[in-house]
Write a protein that holds these residues in place. Structure first.
Motif, PDB file in Angstrom:
ATOM      1  N   VAL A 121     -37.865  -7.287 -10.304  1.00 20.45           N
ATOM      2  CA  VAL A 121     -36.724  -6.492  -9.846  1.00 20.45           C
ATOM      3  C   VAL A 121     -37.162  -5.457  -8.821  1.00 20.45           C
ATOM      4  O   VAL A 121     -36.440  -5.171  -7.856  1.00 20.45           O
ATOM      5  CB  VAL A 121     -35.990  -5.829 -11.033  1.00 20.45           C
ATOM      6  N   ALA A 122     -38.356  -4.884  -8.990  1.00 23.94           N
ATOM      7  CA  ALA A 122     -38.864  -3.918  -8.010  1.00 23.94           C
ATOM      8  C   ALA A 122     -39.137  -4.607  -6.678  1.00 23.94           C
ATOM      9  O   ALA A 122     -38.801  -4.081  -5.610  1.00 23.94           O
ATOM     10  CB  ALA A 122     -40.127  -3.251  -8.533  1.00 23.94           C
ATOM     11  N   PHE A 123     -39.747  -5.788  -6.736  1.00 17.59           N
ATOM     12  CA  PHE A 123     -40.022  -6.552  -5.516  1.00 17.59           C
ATOM     13  C   PHE A 123     -38.725  -6.885  -4.791  1.00 17.59           C
ATOM     14  O   PHE A 123     -38.603  -6.683  -3.577  1.00 17.59           O
ATOM     15  CB  PHE A 123     -40.777  -7.836  -5.868  1.00 17.59           C
ATOM     16  N   LEU A 124     -37.750  -7.413  -5.525  1.00 21.48           N
ATOM     17  CA  LEU A 124     -36.491  -7.843  -4.922  1.00 21.48           C
ATOM     18  C   LEU A 124     -35.696  -6.660  -4.381  1.00 21.48           C
ATOM     19  O   LEU A 124     -35.110  -6.734  -3.292  1.00 21.48           O
ATOM     20  CB  LEU A 124     -35.668  -8.620  -5.944  1.00 21.48           C
ATOM     21  N   SER A 125     -35.674  -5.563  -5.128  1.00 17.40           N
ATOM     22  CA  SER A 125     -34.940  -4.377  -4.677  1.00 17.40           C
ATOM     23  C   SER A 125     -35.565  -3.789  -3.420  1.00 17.40           C
ATOM     24  O   SER A 125     -34.865  -3.356  -2.498  1.00 17.40           O
ATOM     25  CB  SER A 125     -34.910  -3.319  -5.782  1.00 17.40           C
ATOM     26  N   THR A 126     -36.896  -3.766  -3.393  1.00 18.30           N
ATOM     27  CA  THR A 126     -37.602  -3.240  -2.221  1.00 18.30           C
ATOM     28  C   THR A 126     -37.325  -4.089  -0.995  1.00 18.30           C
ATOM     29  O   THR A 126     -37.004  -3.570   0.092  1.00 18.30           O
ATOM     30  CB  THR A 126     -39.115  -3.184  -2.491  1.00 18.30           C
ATOM     31  N   ALA A 127     -37.446  -5.405  -1.150  1.00 20.17           N
ATOM     32  CA  ALA A 127     -37.190  -6.304  -0.023  1.00 20.17           C
ATOM     33  C   ALA A 127     -35.761  -6.161   0.471  1.00 20.17           C
ATOM     34  O   ALA A 127     -35.502  -6.123   1.687  1.00 20.17           O
ATOM     35  CB  ALA A 127     -37.468  -7.748  -0.441  1.00 20.17           C
ATOM     36  N   THR A 128     -34.819  -6.067  -0.454  1.00 20.26           N
ATOM     37  CA  THR A 128     -33.407  -5.944  -0.082  1.00 20.26           C
ATOM     38  C   THR A 128     -33.143  -4.649   0.670  1.00 20.26           C
ATOM     39  O   THR A 128     -32.476  -4.642   1.713  1.00 20.26           O
ATOM     40  CB  THR A 128     -32.528  -5.999  -1.344  1.00 20.26           C
ATOM     41  N   THR A 129     -33.673  -3.555   0.158  1.00 21.03           N
ATOM     42  CA  THR A 129     -33.433  -2.252   0.779  1.00 21.03           C
ATOM     43  C   THR A 129     -34.015  -2.194   2.182  1.00 21.03           C
ATOM     44  O   THR A 129     -33.350  -1.745   3.129  1.00 21.03           O
ATOM     45  CB  THR A 129     -34.041  -1.133  -0.078  1.00 21.03           C
ATOM     46  N   ARG A 130     -35.248  -2.649   2.340  1.00 21.22           N
ATOM     47  CA  ARG A 130     -35.892  -2.585   3.658  1.00 21.22           C
ATOM     48  C   ARG A 130     -35.200  -3.489   4.672  1.00 21.22           C
ATOM     49  O   ARG A 130     -35.017  -3.108   5.838  1.00 21.22           O
ATOM     50  CB  ARG A 130     -37.370  -2.944   3.524  1.00 21.22           C
ATOM     51  N   LEU A 131     -34.800  -4.666   4.225  1.00 19.28           N
ATOM     52  CA  LEU A 131     -34.068  -5.562   5.128  1.00 19.28           C
ATOM     53  C   LEU A 131     -32.720  -4.963   5.509  1.00 19.28           C
ATOM     54  O   LEU A 131     -32.296  -5.036   6.671  1.00 19.28           O
ATOM     55  CB  LEU A 131     -33.859  -6.922   4.462  1.00 19.28           C
ATOM     56  N   ALA A 132     -32.025  -4.374   4.536  1.00 21.86           N
ATOM     57  CA  ALA A 132     -30.718  -3.773   4.807  1.00 21.86           C
ATOM     58  C   ALA A 132     -30.843  -2.625   5.805  1.00 21.86           C
ATOM     59  O   ALA A 132     -29.987  -2.454   6.683  1.00 21.86           O
ATOM     60  CB  ALA A 132     -30.084  -3.290   3.511  1.00 21.86           C
ATOM     61  N   ILE A 133     -31.906  -1.840   5.681  1.00 26.72           N
ATOM     62  CA  ILE A 133     -32.120  -0.745   6.631  1.00 26.72           C
ATOM     63  C   ILE A 133     -32.319  -1.302   8.038  1.00 26.72           C
ATOM     64  O   ILE A 133     -31.745  -0.796   9.012  1.00 26.72           O
ATOM     65  CB  ILE A 133     -33.335   0.109   6.208  1.00 26.72           C
ATOM     66  N   ASN A 134     -33.118  -2.363   8.162  1.00 25.26           N
ATOM     67  CA  ASN A 134     -33.340  -2.978   9.477  1.00 25.26           C
ATOM     68  C   ASN A 134     -32.038  -3.509  10.069  1.00 25.26           C
ATOM     69  O   ASN A 134     -31.746  -3.302  11.255  1.00 25.26           O
ATOM     70  CB  ASN A 134     -34.360  -4.112   9.361  1.00 25.26           C
ATOM     71  N   VAL A 135     -31.255  -4.204   9.242  1.00 25.42           N
ATOM     72  CA  VAL A 135     -29.974  -4.732   9.710  1.00 25.42           C
ATOM     73  C   VAL A 135     -29.032  -3.581  10.069  1.00 25.42           C
ATOM     74  O   VAL A 135     -28.308  -3.642  11.069  1.00 25.42           O
ATOM     75  CB  VAL A 135     -29.339  -5.634   8.634  1.00 25.42           C
ATOM     76  N   GLY A 136     -29.055  -2.528   9.251  1.00 29.00           N
ATOM     77  CA  GLY A 136     -28.191  -1.376   9.501  1.00 29.00           C
ATOM     78  C   GLY A 136     -28.487  -0.692  10.818  1.00 29.00           C
ATOM     79  O   GLY A 136     -27.578  -0.224  11.510  1.00 29.00           O
ATOM     80  N   GLN A 137     -29.757  -0.638  11.183  1.00 29.29           N
ATOM     81  CA  GLN A 137     -30.123  -0.007  12.455  1.00 29.29           C
ATOM     82  C   GLN A 137     -29.569  -0.780  13.643  1.00 29.29           C
ATOM     83  O   GLN A 137     -29.068  -0.186  14.602  1.00 29.29           O
ATOM     84  CB  GLN A 137     -31.648   0.121  12.533  1.00 29.29           C
ATOM     85  N   SER A 138     -29.640  -2.096  13.589  1.00 23.07           N
ATOM     86  CA  SER A 138     -29.084  -2.902  14.686  1.00 23.07           C
ATOM     87  C   SER A 138     -27.560  -2.917  14.640  1.00 23.07           C
ATOM     88  O   SER A 138     -26.902  -2.963  15.684  1.00 23.07           O
ATOM     89  CB  SER A 138     -29.628  -4.328  14.625  1.00 23.07           C
ATOM     90  N   ALA A 139     -26.992  -2.847  13.427  1.00 17.89           N
ATOM     91  CA  ALA A 139     -25.532  -2.843  13.291  1.00 17.89           C
ATOM     92  C   ALA A 139     -24.932  -1.586  13.912  1.00 17.89           C
ATOM     93  O   ALA A 139     -23.849  -1.631  14.505  1.00 17.89           O
ATOM     94  CB  ALA A 139     -25.138  -2.950  11.827  1.00 17.89           C
ATOM     95  N   ARG A 140     -25.622  -0.456  13.791  1.00 16.12           N
ATOM     96  CA  ARG A 140     -25.116   0.794  14.375  1.00 16.12           C
ATOM     97  C   ARG A 140     -24.986   0.659  15.887  1.00 16.12           C
ATOM     98  O   ARG A 140     -24.049   1.171  16.491  1.00 16.12           O
ATOM     99  CB  ARG A 140     -26.041   1.960  14.017  1.00 16.12           C
ATOM    100  N   VAL A 141     -25.930  -0.038  16.491  1.00 18.23           N
ATOM    101  CA  VAL A 141     -25.877  -0.246  17.938  1.00 18.23           C
ATOM    102  C   VAL A 141     -24.695  -1.149  18.293  1.00 18.23           C
ATOM    103  O   VAL A 141     -23.936  -0.875  19.234  1.00 18.23           O
ATOM    104  CB  VAL A 141     -27.194  -0.869  18.444  1.00 18.23           C
ATOM    105  N   ARG A 142     -24.500  -2.220  17.518  1.00 22.38           N
ATOM    106  CA  ARG A 142     -23.384  -3.138  17.793  1.00 22.38           C
ATOM    107  C   ARG A 142     -22.041  -2.439  17.637  1.00 22.38           C
ATOM    108  O   ARG A 142     -21.098  -2.712  18.391  1.00 22.38           O
ATOM    109  CB  ARG A 142     -23.445  -4.339  16.847  1.00 22.38           C
ATOM    110  N   ARG A 143     -21.931  -1.542  16.677  1.00 22.82           N
ATOM    111  CA  ARG A 143     -20.645  -0.902  16.413  1.00 22.82           C
ATOM    112  C   ARG A 143     -20.263   0.100  17.496  1.00 22.82           C
ATOM    113  O   ARG A 143     -19.118   0.539  17.549  1.00 22.82           O
ATOM    114  CB  ARG A 143     -20.679  -0.231  15.028  1.00 22.82           C
ATOM    115  N   GLU A 144     -21.224   0.461  18.350  1.00 20.78           N
ATOM    116  CA  GLU A 144     -20.901   1.363  19.451  1.00 20.78           C
ATOM    117  C   GLU A 144     -19.951   0.700  20.442  1.00 20.78           C
ATOM    118  O   GLU A 144     -19.258   1.391  21.197  1.00 20.78           O
ATOM    119  CB  GLU A 144     -22.191   1.801  20.151  1.00 20.78           C
ATOM    120  N   THR A 145     -19.914  -0.630  20.466  1.00 24.03           N
ATOM    121  CA  THR A 145     -19.020  -1.344  21.381  1.00 24.03           C
ATOM    122  C   THR A 145     -17.744  -1.810  20.684  1.00 24.03           C
ATOM    123  O   THR A 145     -16.929  -2.498  21.306  1.00 24.03           O
ATOM    124  CB  THR A 145     -19.746  -2.567  21.988  1.00 24.03           C
ATOM    125  N   TYR A 146     -17.575  -1.444  19.420  1.00 26.81           N
ATOM    126  CA  TYR A 146     -16.384  -1.840  18.669  1.00 26.81           C
ATOM    127  C   TYR A 146     -15.171  -1.144  19.262  1.00 26.81           C
ATOM    128  O   TYR A 146     -15.219   0.045  19.599  1.00 26.81           O
ATOM    129  CB  TYR A 146     -16.557  -1.432  17.204  1.00 26.81           C
TER     130      TYR A 146
END
Length: 310
Positions: free
Chosen positions: A63-88
């Motif tokens: 659960v620690a491995f999976l939670s860590t992987a999920t959180t770090r991936l979500a942060i990476n996706v979130g950073q790129s999503a913020r850029v995309r939403r600037e053109t929304y």
């Protein structure tokens, strides 16, 4: 003659069993960090692929491995999503998710699940948002969060404290479930009948209505503010003509899906305090409405977010 399953098959079955056990938690983390069910499912899918290809014999805590992987991936996706939403085009709102089967979406508490709060969380950086979510919704200890985010313990405590302070400045104390439902019922009735006076009585003076349509024709591209303007807008005849509003469970609360000719055309959620309804959130984007309906079907089947056929 029956054959014993090969070690590889048995190992993958065990991996799948462990993953399914924690899948709703992983989706819940990713969804709160991203505000998008579709993006959260993509993250969960990627975590499943990584889990398959990991040497699981050296993993002390799955659960620690999976939670860590999920959180770090979500942060990476979130950073790129913020850029995309600037053109929304126009206001961006989180994708609603069905919570009829899992009112807290895999978390220990339903914190950071309401649409209004998810919208406020957008003002935080993805890392700040993740720290707050892990602490407040999933009750992770500060040392665990520090390890997941690869930050110092002192820094994590400061981040969570700042996030709490920021959110407390913008949040209003919500009404209870019964009052929320009563206000919603009265609101729908008044809006459909064009009763502007009754609507104004429900709304706070600083009420705001946000419409997410990403440039759709007829969808407000700026927030509509003020009791009188919001009341006038929500009685727009085209919205309610031959419309069938249906109550739905969304983000731990009751919302409305508006159908016309059997097709969903709009979703609405509201935020209310003892002073009245202060925020209306309308989703007209077909993609976001479809994502909500997809999440409903998964919940109805008792499956939760799917990932790679698991």
């Amino acid at each position: 003659m029956d054959l014993e399953p090969s070690p590889t098959t048995s190992d993958l079955e065990e991996a799948a069993s462990v993953f399914v056990q924690h899948r709703n938690r992983l989706f819940g983390i990713a969804y709160r960090v991203l505000g998008s069910g579709v993006e959260a499912e993509d993250v969960v899918q990627e975590v499943w692929l990584r889990w398959q290809n990991t040497d699981r014999s050296v993993v002390v805590s799955p659960v620690a491995f999976l939670s860590t992987a999920t959180t770090r991936l979500a942060i990476n996706v979130g950073q790129s999503a913020r850029v995309r939403r600037e053109t929304y085009i126009g206001p961006w709102l989180p994708e609603p998710v069905d919570t009829s089967s899992d009112p807290e979406v895999g978390a220990q508490r339903a914190e950071a699940l309401e649409l209004a709060l998810l919208l406020v969380l957008e003002k935080l950086s993805p890392t700040e948002r993740a720290a707050y979510v892990l602490r407040e919704a999933f009750d992770y200890a500060y040392p665990e969060i520090a390890e997941i985010l690869q930050l110092s313990l002192v820094n994590v405590r400061k981040i969570v404290s700042r996030a709490r302070k920021h959110l407390s400045e913008e949040r209003r104390e919500s009404v209870d479930t019964a009052e929320h439902r009563r206000l919603l019922d009265v609101f729908i009735s008044a809006a459909r009948s064009g009763d502007v006076a009754s609507l104004e009585a429900l709304l706070t003076p600083d009420a705001v209505s946000l419409s997410d349509g990403n440039g759709m024709r007829g969808c407000a591209r700026i927030p509509v503010t003020g009791r009188a303007r919001v009341a006038k807008m929500v009685t727009y005849p085209v919205l309610w003509r031959e419309a069938e509003p249906r109550l739905v469970d969304a983000n731990g609360s009751t919302g409305v899906m508006v159908y016309r000719d059997g097709q969903p055309v709009a979703f609405m959620a509201m935020a209310a305090s003892k002073e009245g309804i202060h925020k209306l959130m309308w989703v007209f984007s077909p993609n976001k409405i479809a994502a909500f309906l997809d999440s409903r079907f998964r919940c109805a089947a008792g499956l939760g977010p799917t990932a790679g056929g698991v």
